[in-house]
Design a protein around this motif. Structure first.
Motif, short mmCIF file in Angstrom:
data_model
loop_
_atom_site.label_atom_id
_atom_site.label_comp_id
_atom_site.label_asym_id
_atom_site.label_seq_id
_atom_site.Cartn_x
_atom_site.Cartn_y
_atom_site.Cartn_z
N GLU A 47 0.82 -1.21 0.00
CA GLU A 47 0.00 0.00 0.00
C GLU A 47 0.85 1.26 0.00
OE1 GLU A 47 -3.09 0.09 -0.41
OE2 GLU A 47 -4.01 -1.75 0.32
N ILE A 49 3.04 4.31 -0.91
CA ILE A 49 3.21 5.06 -2.15
C ILE A 49 4.48 5.90 -2.12
CG2 ILE A 49 0.77 5.16 -2.70
CD1 ILE A 49 0.90 8.06 -1.46
N CYS A 51 5.33 8.43 -0.04
CA CYS A 51 5.10 9.87 0.13
C CYS A 51 6.00 10.46 1.20
CB CYS A 51 3.64 10.14 0.46
SG CYS A 51 3.13 9.60 2.11
N LYS A 53 5.65 10.81 4.27
CA LYS A 53 5.02 11.58 5.34
C LYS A 53 5.43 11.01 6.70
CE LYS A 53 2.83 14.36 2.64
NZ LYS A 53 3.67 13.96 1.50
N GLU A 73 8.20 15.89 -0.64
CA GLU A 73 7.64 15.40 -1.90
C GLU A 73 8.72 15.24 -2.96
OE1 GLU A 73 4.36 17.97 -2.70
OE2 GLU A 73 3.14 17.08 -1.13
N ALA A 102 6.01 0.79 -13.46
CA ALA A 102 5.21 1.92 -13.00
C ALA A 102 4.86 1.82 -11.53
CB ALA A 102 3.92 2.01 -13.82
N CYS A 193 0.54 8.45 8.39
CA CYS A 193 0.48 7.71 7.11
C CYS A 193 -0.88 7.88 6.43
CB CYS A 193 0.77 6.22 7.33
SG CYS A 193 0.67 5.27 5.80
N PRO A 194 -0.92 8.52 5.26
CA PRO A 194 -2.20 8.73 4.61
C PRO A 194 -2.81 7.44 4.08
CG PRO A 194 -0.44 9.46 3.19
CD PRO A 194 0.19 9.09 4.50
N GLN A 195 -1.98 6.48 3.82
CA GLN A 195 -2.46 5.24 3.20
C GLN A 195 -2.84 4.18 4.23
OE1 GLN A 195 -3.33 5.53 -0.03
NE2 GLN A 195 -1.95 3.97 -0.82
N ASN A 196 -2.61 4.46 5.49
CA ASN A 196 -2.83 3.43 6.50
C ASN A 196 -2.03 2.18 6.21
OD1 ASN A 196 -6.10 3.50 8.13
ND2 ASN A 196 -4.29 4.70 8.43
N ILE B 80 -5.68 21.39 7.16
CA ILE B 80 -4.63 22.20 6.52
C ILE B 80 -4.88 22.36 5.03
CG2 ILE B 80 -2.68 21.96 8.10
CD1 ILE B 80 -1.82 19.51 6.60
N TYR B 81 -5.81 21.57 4.51
CA TYR B 81 -6.09 21.68 3.09
C TYR B 81 -7.55 22.04 2.88
CZ TYR B 81 -1.71 19.14 2.65
OH TYR B 81 -0.41 18.77 2.72
N LYS B 135 -9.26 8.08 6.60
CA LYS B 135 -8.17 8.75 5.87
C LYS B 135 -7.47 7.75 4.96
CE LYS B 135 -4.21 9.91 7.92
NZ LYS B 135 -3.17 10.67 8.65
N GLY B 136 -7.15 6.59 5.54
CA GLY B 136 -6.48 5.57 4.74
C GLY B 136 -7.38 5.08 3.61
N HIS B 139 -7.43 7.66 0.79
CA HIS B 139 -6.17 7.74 0.07
C HIS B 139 -5.89 6.49 -0.74
CE1 HIS B 139 -5.27 11.16 2.82
NE2 HIS B 139 -4.70 11.61 1.72
N ARG B 140 -6.27 5.34 -0.17
CA ARG B 140 -6.01 4.11 -0.92
C ARG B 140 -6.84 4.08 -2.19
NH1 ARG B 140 -5.50 -1.03 3.16
NH2 ARG B 140 -4.04 -0.09 4.64
N LEU B 143 -5.01 6.78 -4.45
CA LEU B 143 -3.60 6.55 -4.80
C LEU B 143 -3.35 5.15 -5.32
CD1 LEU B 143 -2.23 8.54 -1.82
CD2 LEU B 143 -1.90 9.12 -4.21
N ARG B 147 -1.04 6.29 -8.25
CA ARG B 147 0.41 6.08 -8.11
C ARG B 147 0.97 5.39 -9.34
NH1 ARG B 147 1.09 0.92 -4.08
NH2 ARG B 147 3.26 1.27 -4.58
N HIS B 151 1.59 8.73 -11.55
CA HIS B 151 2.69 8.90 -10.59
C HIS B 151 2.59 10.19 -9.81
CE1 HIS B 151 4.40 5.42 -12.45
NE2 HIS B 151 4.27 6.00 -13.61
N THR B 153 1.66 11.66 -6.66
CA THR B 153 1.25 11.34 -5.30
C THR B 153 1.43 12.53 -4.37
OG1 THR B 153 3.44 10.45 -4.91
CG2 THR B 153 1.73 8.88 -5.49
N ASP B 154 1.77 13.67 -4.93
CA ASP B 154 1.92 14.85 -4.08
C ASP B 154 0.55 15.28 -3.55
OD1 ASP B 154 4.46 14.64 -4.84
OD2 ASP B 154 4.58 16.54 -5.94
N CYS B 155 0.57 15.83 -2.35
CA CYS B 155 -0.68 16.22 -1.70
C CYS B 155 -1.49 17.18 -2.57
CB CYS B 155 -0.39 16.87 -0.37
SG CYS B 155 0.63 15.88 0.69
N VAL B 156 -0.75 18.16 -3.17
CA VAL B 156 -1.48 19.23 -3.83
C VAL B 156 -2.18 18.80 -5.12
CG1 VAL B 156 -0.11 21.09 -2.88
CG2 VAL B 156 0.64 19.95 -4.97
N LYS B 161 -3.84 23.98 -1.12
CA LYS B 161 -3.48 24.54 0.19
C LYS B 161 -4.61 25.45 0.66
CE LYS B 161 0.71 23.77 1.92
NZ LYS B 161 1.10 23.68 3.30
#
Lengths: 306, 399, 408
Positions: A47, A49, A51, A53, A73, A102, A193-196, B80-81, B135-136, B139-140, B143, B147, B151, B153-156, B161
């Motif tokens: 899982e 990626i 990042c 973080k 980043e 990829a 971790c955003p992805q857990n 924050i976003y 959250k996970g 994102h899963r 992403l 991903r 490719h 994967t940056d937050c923005v 912001k």
């Protein structure tokens, strides 16, 4: 005369060697089975990626660097392998995926918090210790900076502050002991971790979960939970879609690392038996040899003692 | 209308937490417990859920992508976003390449499609070990594909912001692929089709770039209601575009010709592209270069001709729509004269010589107005619209 | 004890060109050491997170301990096995051991990040009996005490009846003399026990020093990693004991312009092939039994170093010393002994540095110039102090006036 002599020998033996043996005997060689079930983290590398973080969260938590979030980043850091340092308790590395360019595999590295940690066994002043909750913690006050822990760690985790002249420390993941001590508290990286990818929980439950995940998707996962048995088991566990050796994981057997040294230590020095035996033997040899060779030789203390 | 849909979606999305209080499958036909739970008797305290079977999604109820809402605003965990604008319909259409709704809505019980927060806990510490927290989960979902897909994967990429007071910007059109995160589409110059049943005149030359760049058509003028699966297979490889009726794209503009004049398109050989001089005898060079067709031919569809005389267009009341560099005529204007209107000097109309005597007592020597002098642009009126940039030149993000 | 042999301080010019070279090395090392204590380990060493132990541990500490084995091997021979003819070498060997261990401590102080905590292992609340290093540390501390206690009578002997404090302190002469006599007497009474304790303690930590690296099975090259590493360390320490005594005695003789004590050293060297042979056979058998011998031919730096260690440092001197003619030749005996000493040096460096191959390494460890200079400086200091000691105290046997060649 003989009686006196023996008593003296015993007394001296207790003085010379007994001091060491008393320190040794209470600390029996630990076996992994009776280690209490602490907490751990299951890392699902499929899982992740990359990042970074977790690196950010860790560095912020431990005041290691003050790089802004955006700087994490930057993926150019993946070009070369990075490893743990005094100011980096965790790093993420990228490993190319030959089957799907990829989708490279990212692996987060940090202290694995072994169940039977080699570093703690190596530390001669007990500065490194495994806590009940599974964390292997470091007490800088006790440390004398011999760095034997760094030699001992099979995962090459502890790093040292070589640049600090007066109060250098061994530096490694703390398992965020202060955070997890609170109710519902998670290690900083796990929380971020955003992805857990990181699951914090009882190690036994995590192991069950890991095997369930493997069984649920045998095509994806390698049928191996890294850390389940490695070095006698670690608190941090990993799942991966590719063989762990391809992801630069150390190929470590199930034997706890300190097993051999502790066995030698404890079998030789249990109750100071072997040194005492040697002592007695040498004493006997001395008497016999003196009889043979030193009939005319001047004696010193021996006769006064006996 | 569009905003109504969005508002409706936002309401639906924010209604999910309340749904989470009850059983996720409430109100629907309840599936067998062991679909989700290890135990036959799950309790509220000990749900005994199975490990998230995300990669092996089980059947979800079939829904058409066209039924799906256009956008969702995800604003659960944003401190924050700014909230994330999720183009739902676009993604729904993508799943048609794969297994459909259940690609994301895994393990959805029969009945209405549920959002992520119906099952996934907001607070990670309360989450079941076997399920990622919300959250996970979010994102899963994103992403897991992105991903590999771009490719990014940056937050923005998804999270702008947070700037206080900044409203959430919605993308214009949920079907506009090029406005989304689609990688650059390589635009063909010309496509030559061969209609086998048209004996003698089998070749149809379609000048794609011309239609976009010269005629100013937007992608969606022809590519209407497209979705991913019409161009890509499940391996994301590009597929040849297929139409039920080959005329369907052309007929929208060229109605007359499609119905009455086959030779408008069908020819013996490949045809060259459009040439204004050849077609009309009017040379576009020098003064009209860079002028788009619609500036002179405002009528949509069939273009009507214009008279070749200058004053047919440049009448006395004509004002330039964008600054004109007078130096191209051979005479550069100084600042004073640049302020004047065209007909102040060209009293006889544009194209006629300037009449200096209208202001000056005697004809001044304008030869000193070298064309090499720094050109002074004739300003355009403020109302003029900026020239629209063509979207095909780069993927634009709405961040 | 001193029935046949009498010892006397060496009476020779102290400052020779060699001494100046040593002094230069000492001063350089001292300056670098000051630099290290001000700016930290990073400023002088090439140590990394992957290579936490370098030259100082491999040479100053591990080799230092091994080469100090002359002390316990000779004292065992002369006092426990009562081979009185070897008395002549006991005192210099004891001095070497005492200084050796002292400099092990000094070297360790330089290497320790928190050197001021060096006393921690002795503090009962911090005892950690699982640690091999704890055992090494305790034994070394205890043995150092034993060594100083064994040496104290020699110092006393020098001053008893000759206490002559300068100026006003002269009134203390009697008291100091009495203290010295009482110390001498007390130590004399327990000396036998101390001697045995010294041998036992030596055996314990010499072997434990080998057990240190057993905690890194996955990092150690298979040529050296063996469960019997502690035994091999003990055996090699015993094997290097007499060669070290021979080497150091001949070096001292040469330096002071004395005749080499071949009448003692030749019979002493007869023991060397026995102990060296046992070590050699064990080491080869271990290699064969673990099936590690194919690694000898892998062509790596490690295989080369192993061959060098075994070929040049064990097999060659073993073969040389088998011959009694060689043992009688001072030149050959010196060469063979030096080979054994170097062999053990290489062995310790191999075990602690060459064999250690940690994962996640960016660059290999090569000692910095400063590390080498500090190590050289420590050895130079040791040699200087040795020279001072034999000049001050009755350590070397009294010379027969018959052979007194010129100063060297």
């Amino acid at each position: 005369m003989d009686l006196n002599r023996r008593r003296f020998l015993q007394f001296l033996g207790a003085g010379a060697v007994g001091g060491i043996s008393t320190a040794v005997t209470p600390a029996e060689a630990s076996s992994v089975e009776n280690i209490s079930d602490g907490y751990g983290v299951l890392v699902d590398t499929t899982e992740c990626i990359g990042c970074r973080k977790c690196e950010f969260a860790c560095n912020r938590e431990h005041h290691l660097t003050d790089l802004p979030l955006e700087r994490y980043e930057d993926t150019s850091v993946f070009e070369t392998e990075r490893w743990l340092q005094a100011n980096a308790y965790t790093v993420v590395n990228r490993h190319p995926n030959p089957e799907n360019a990829a989708k490279p595999t990212f692996v987060k590295s940090q202290c694995l918090h072994c169940l039977d940690p080699a570093c703690a066994s190596a530390c001669l002043v007990g500065a490194l210790q495994r806590q009940e909750n599974g964390a292997v913690t470091y007490d800088a006050w006790k440390c004398m900076g011999c760095r034997y822990c760094m030699v001992a760690c099979p995962f090459q985790v502890p790093a040292y502050e070589y640049g600090n002249a007066l109060t250098p420390q061994v530096r490694k993941c703390t398992f965020c002991a202060s955070r997890t001590a609170q109710e519902g508290g998670l290690p900083a990286c796990v929380e971020m971790c955003p992805q857990n990818c990181l699951t914090y929980g009882k190690r036994s439950e995590l192991l069950a979960l890991a095997h369930e995940k493997i069984a649920g998707n045998p095509e994806l996962y390698q049928d191996h939970v890294y850390g389940e048995s490695e070095a006698g088991g670690t608190s941090w566990l990993y799942l991966a879609a590719r063989p762990f050796t391809e992801l630069k994981f150390q190929d470590i057997g199930p034997e706890p690392i300190p097993h051999l040294t502790e066995t030698i230590q404890h079998s030789i020095f249990k109750f100071g038996a072997l040194p005492l035996m040697l002592y007695g033997m040498l004493g006997a040899v001395m008497r016999i040899a003196k009889g043979g060779h030193g009939r005319h030789a001047e004696t010193t203390a021996e006769e006064e003692v006996s | 209308m569009k905003y109504l849909i969005v508002i409706a979606c936002v309401i639906t999305a924010s209604a999910f937490p309340s749904a989470a209080q009850e059983h996720p499958a409430a109100g629907a036909e309840v599936p067998a417990c062991i679909t989700c739970h290890v135990s036959e008797n799950p309790t509220e305290q000990d749900a005994a859920l199975k490990a998230c079977p995300r990669p092996n999604a089980e059947a979800a109820p079939a829904h058409e992508s066209s039924e799906s809402p256009d956008f969702f605003i995800l604003d659960k965990l944003s401190d924050i976003y700014v909230p994330v604008v999720f183009p739902h319909k676009l993604h729904a259409s993508m799943t048609e390449m794969g297994i459909g709704c259940e690609q994301c809505h895994h393990n959805n019980p029969p009945g209405p499609i549920l959002g992520c927060s119906a099952c996934h806990e907001t607070k990670p510490e309360q989450a079941n070990l076997k399920q990622p927290a919300l959250k996970g989960a979010y994102h899963r979902q994103c992403l897991g594909c992105h991903r590999e897909w771009d490719h990014e994967t940056d937050c923005v990429v998804c999270h702008a912001k947070r700037e206080p007071g900044h409203p959430v910007a919605l993308p214009a059109d949920s079907t506009d692929i090029m406005g989304m995160l689609h990688p650059n589409i390589e635009e063909p110059d010309i496509k030559v089709y061969k209609a086998e049943d048209m004996e003698g005149t089998p070749f149809v030359s379609f000048h794609h770039r011309e239609h976009v760049q010269l005629f100013g058509l937007k992608c969606t003028a022809c590519h209407q209601r497209e979705n991913c699966s019409s161009c890509h297979n499940s391996e994301q490889q590009a597929l040849p575009r297929e139409r039920e009726d080959p005329h369907q794209d052309c007929v929208r503009c060229h109605t007359e010709q499609v119905n009455n004049d086959c030779t408008f398109c069908h020819a013996e050989t490949e045809r060259p592209g459009f040439n204004h001089e050849q077609r009309t005898g009017f040379v576009l060079s020098t003064f009209h270069e860079g002028v788009t067709c619609t500036q002179c031919h405002p009528q949509k569809g069939a273009f009507t001709g214009q008279k070749p005389e200058c004053n047919a267009c440049h009448a006395a009341d004509w004002v330039p729509t964008k600054p004109i560099d007078h130096a191209v005529t051979g005479v550069a204007l100084d600042e004073t004269h640049a302020q004047l209107g065209c007909v102040d000097c060209h009293t006889g109309g544009i194209g006629t010589p300037a009449v200096c005597e209208a202001c000056h007592d005697e004809k001044p020597d304008i030869s000193k107005w070298s064309t090499n002098a720094a050109p002074v642009r004739v300003p355009a009126p403020e109302t003029s619209a900026p020239v629209e940039e063509h979207k095909g030149t780069g993927a634009k993000r709405y961040d | 004890m001193a029935a046949e042999i009498s010892y006397a301080p060496v009476q020779r010019r102290f400052f020779t060109p060699g001494v100046y070279v040593l002094l230069a090395l000492v001063l350089t090392a001292m300056a670098l050491a000051v630099y290290r204590f001000i700016f930290g380990l990073e400023s002088v060493t090439n140590l990394t997170n992957q290579y936490p132990w370098g030259l100082w541990i491999g040479v100053d500490v591990a080799t230092g301990v091994a080469l100090a084995a002359g002390g316990f091997t000779t004292s065992a021979l002369a006092h426990i096995f009562h081979r009185k003819r070897f008395e002549a070498v006991v005192r210099p060997a004891l001095l070497t051991a005492m200084l050796g261990y002292t400099f092990v401590g000094l070297g360790l102080m330089l290497d320790l990040g928190r050197y001021y905590n060096i006393w921690h292992p002795a503090w009962p609340t911090m005892w950690q009996g699982n640690s091999v290093l704890f055992e090494v540390g305790m034994c070394v501390m205890a043995y150092l005490t034993v060594l100083y206690s064994e040496f104290a009578p020699i110092a006393c002997e020098r001053f008893i009846g000759r206490v002559n404090l300068p100026g006003r302190l002269a009134s203390w002469n009697g008291i100091v003399d009495r203290v010295l006599r009482s110390v001498n007497g007390t130590l004399g009474r327990v000396m036998v026990l101390l001697i045995i304790a010294g041998v036992v303690l030596s055996c314990m930590h010499q072997s434990s020093l080998g057990a240190l690296m057993l905690i890194a099975p996955y990092k150690m090259h298979a040529l050296w990693y063996t469960p019997i590493l502690p035994l091999l360390f003990l055996m090699s320490a015993i094997a290097v004991g007499y060669p070290m005594v021979v080497f150091e005695s001949m070096l001292a003789s040469r330096s002071f312009g004395r005749k080499p004590e071949m009448d003692v050293l030749t019979p002493l060297s007869a023991f060397i092939p026995i102990f060296l042979g046992i070590y050699m056979v064990t080491k080869i058998a271990d290699l064969l039994m673990r099936d590690a011998y194919p690694l000898l031919f892998e062509g790596s730096f490690q295989s080369f170093m192993f061959l060098l260690e075994m070929g040049g440092g064990v097999i060659l001197p073993f073969a040389m010393l088998l011959s009694s003619r060689m043992r009688r030749s001072s030149r050959m005996l010196f060469s063979a002994s030096m080979l054994v000493v170097l062999g053990v040096l290489i062995n310790r460096v191999n075990v602690f540095i060459v064999a250690y191959r940690p994962p996640h390494t960016q660059s290999a460890y090569i000692p910095s110039v400063a590390e080498v200079l500090i190590t050289a400086g420590l050895i130079a200091t040791l040699m200087l102090v040795y020279r001072v000691m034999v000049t001050l105290f009755p350590i070397l046997p009294k010379e027969h006036p018959a052979h007194l060649p010129g100063d060297n």
